[in-house]
Write a protein that holds these residues in place. Structure first.
Motif, PDB file in Angstrom:
ATOM      1  N   UNK A   1      20.245 -30.938 -14.527  1.00  0.00           N
ATOM      2  CA  UNK A   1      21.410 -30.539 -13.902  1.00  0.00           C
ATOM      3  C   UNK A   1      21.855 -31.337 -12.851  1.00  0.00           C
ATOM      4  N   UNK A   2      23.074 -31.438 -12.589  1.00  0.00           N
ATOM      5  CA  UNK A   2      23.659 -32.166 -11.591  1.00  0.00           C
ATOM      6  C   UNK A   2      24.188 -31.086 -10.517  1.00  0.00           C
ATOM      7  N   UNK A   3      23.429 -31.197  -9.189  1.00  0.00           N
ATOM      8  CA  UNK A   3      23.500 -30.138  -8.215  1.00  0.00           C
ATOM      9  C   UNK A   3      24.727 -30.520  -7.095  1.00  0.00           C
ATOM     10  N   UNK A   4      25.903 -30.091  -7.337  1.00  0.00           N
ATOM     11  CA  UNK A   4      27.185 -30.640  -6.550  1.00  0.00           C
ATOM     12  C   UNK A   4      27.123 -29.766  -5.330  1.00  0.00           C
ATOM     13  N   UNK A   5      28.027 -30.186  -4.561  1.00  0.00           N
ATOM     14  CA  UNK A   5      28.094 -29.196  -3.364  1.00  0.00           C
ATOM     15  C   UNK A   5      28.841 -28.014  -3.689  1.00  0.00           C
ATOM     16  N   UNK A   6      29.763 -27.670  -4.537  1.00  0.00           N
ATOM     17  CA  UNK A   6      30.285 -26.785  -5.031  1.00  0.00           C
ATOM     18  C   UNK A   6      30.130 -26.172  -6.398  1.00  0.00           C
ATOM     19  N   UNK A   7      29.303 -26.805  -6.991  1.00  0.00           N
ATOM     20  CA  UNK A   7      29.152 -26.472  -8.426  1.00  0.00           C
ATOM     21  C   UNK A   7      27.979 -27.108  -9.113  1.00  0.00           C
ATOM     22  N   UNK A   8      27.537 -26.796 -10.269  1.00  0.00           N
ATOM     23  CA  UNK A   8      26.428 -27.254 -10.961  1.00  0.00           C
ATOM     24  C   UNK A   8      26.893 -27.286 -12.397  1.00  0.00           C
ATOM     25  N   UNK A   9      26.393 -28.678 -12.832  1.00  0.00           N
ATOM     26  CA  UNK A   9      26.650 -28.900 -14.359  1.00  0.00           C
ATOM     27  C   UNK A   9      25.594 -29.699 -15.064  1.00  0.00           C
ATOM     28  N   UNK A  10      25.740 -29.488 -16.454  1.00  0.00           N
ATOM     29  CA  UNK A  10      24.596 -30.069 -17.198  1.00  0.00           C
ATOM     30  C   UNK A  10      24.754 -31.527 -17.039  1.00  0.00           C
ATOM     31  N   UNK A  11      23.571 -32.174 -17.074  1.00  0.00           N
ATOM     32  CA  UNK A  11      23.616 -33.709 -16.896  1.00  0.00           C
ATOM     33  C   UNK A  11      23.159 -34.374 -18.354  1.00  0.00           C
ATOM     34  N   UNK A  12      23.317 -33.719 -19.363  1.00  0.00           N
ATOM     35  CA  UNK A  12      22.843 -34.243 -20.697  1.00  0.00           C
ATOM     36  C   UNK A  12      23.151 -35.859 -21.023  1.00  0.00           C
ATOM     37  N   UNK A  13      24.376 -35.982 -20.492  1.00  0.00           N
ATOM     38  CA  UNK A  13      24.708 -37.765 -20.899  1.00  0.00           C
ATOM     39  C   UNK A  13      24.827 -38.316 -19.366  1.00  0.00           C
ATOM     40  N   UNK A  14      24.408 -37.674 -18.131  1.00  0.00           N
ATOM     41  CA  UNK A  14      24.511 -38.490 -16.961  1.00  0.00           C
ATOM     42  C   UNK A  14      23.121 -38.484 -16.323  1.00  0.00           C
ATOM     43  N   UNK A  15      22.092 -37.673 -16.929  1.00  0.00           N
ATOM     44  CA  UNK A  15      20.783 -37.853 -16.362  1.00  0.00           C
ATOM     45  C   UNK A  15      20.258 -39.305 -16.764  1.00  0.00           C
ATOM     46  N   UNK A  16      19.475 -39.798 -16.071  1.00  0.00           N
ATOM     47  CA  UNK A  16      18.672 -41.200 -16.415  1.00  0.00           C
ATOM     48  C   UNK A  16      17.470 -41.089 -17.323  1.00  0.00           C
ATOM     49  N   UNK A  17      17.168 -39.749 -16.996  1.00  0.00           N
ATOM     50  CA  UNK A  17      15.912 -39.319 -17.941  1.00  0.00           C
ATOM     51  C   UNK A  17      15.788 -38.041 -18.479  1.00  0.00           C
TER      52      UNK A  17
END
Length: 217
Positions: free
Chosen positions: A34-50
């Motif tokens: 997941x990407x933990x942003x300031x006001x939200x969290x979203x899945x990082x299926x296509x943005x995570x490097x690993x």
């Protein structure tokens, strides 16, 4: 009616827990980044490097997201940093939890994460049930032998990967079943031939005994 029954049987195979469990294992869908942003969290299926693979994912018994593991990826050293500990990419290592772990480069990466990254684990059986809930499989019409597969996923790329791997698992099972049938058929034929050969030998022996007893040449 026979064709319809065959299609119904194949649909049951496609929608089976066994095949979907294989998809969960092959795509490592028991781990989520997941990407933990300031006001939200979203899945990082296509943005995570690993992505993260476990040697024994069946050890995951806790509910999804029970524990978070924040990490950083060092693209120069090719390492993953978790709690001040460094893990190499592409090697089996003793991970932070659930034993042997492999951190791999994400081949589905198509974007850049804009928040802190963390991963969590999900029970594979729970994931299998969840994925089956999003799968639709049906013939294109009442008389057709063509099957339409639909999977609903908030991440289109993941949905496409799930369907592709499900079809691959189905084809592999078909090949395995065919090979198993061929092996059983060959075994049956060999056993039958051995039995016939034994019967012929016994018959020949009986004939020889008869000739000797009757004084025949």
């Amino acid at each position: 009616m026979i064709q319809k029954k065959i299609v119904e049987n194949e649909l049951e195979v496609i929608k089976s827990r066994t095949l979907m469990a294989q998809v969960v294992k092959n795509l490592q869908l028991y781990t989520h980044v997941f990407e933990d942003k300031l006001f939200s969290t979203k899945q990082a299926y296509s943005t995570s490097p690993i992505i993260i693979e476990l040697r024994n994912p069946e050890k995951i018994l806790q509910p999804s997201g029970a524990e978070k593991f924040y990490f950083e990826y060092d693209s120069i050293k090719k390492t993953v940093e978790i709690n001040d500990k460094s893990y190499p990419i592409g090697e089996w290592v003793q991970g932070p939890i659930f034993g042997e772990t492999k951190f791999k480069l994400n081949t589905h990466k198509s974007g850049i994460a804009k928040g802190e990254l963390y991963f969590s684990f999900a029970n594979p059986k729970d994931m299998t049930r969840a994925l089956l809930g999003g799968l639709e499989a049906s013939p294109t019409d009442k008389l057709s032998t063509v099957v339409r597969l639909t999977y609903r996923d908030p991440i289109p790329q993941r949905g496409e990967n799930i369907l592709n791997h499900l079809i691959s698992a189905y084809n592999q099972k078909a090949i395995s079943d065919r090979d198993d049938l061929a092996s059983k058929t060959l075994t049956f034929i060999e056993e039958r031939m051995n039995k016939v050969e034994k019967e012929l030998n016994e018959l020949e022996y009986s004939i020889q005994r008869f000739r000797i007893r009757e004084g025949c040449c």
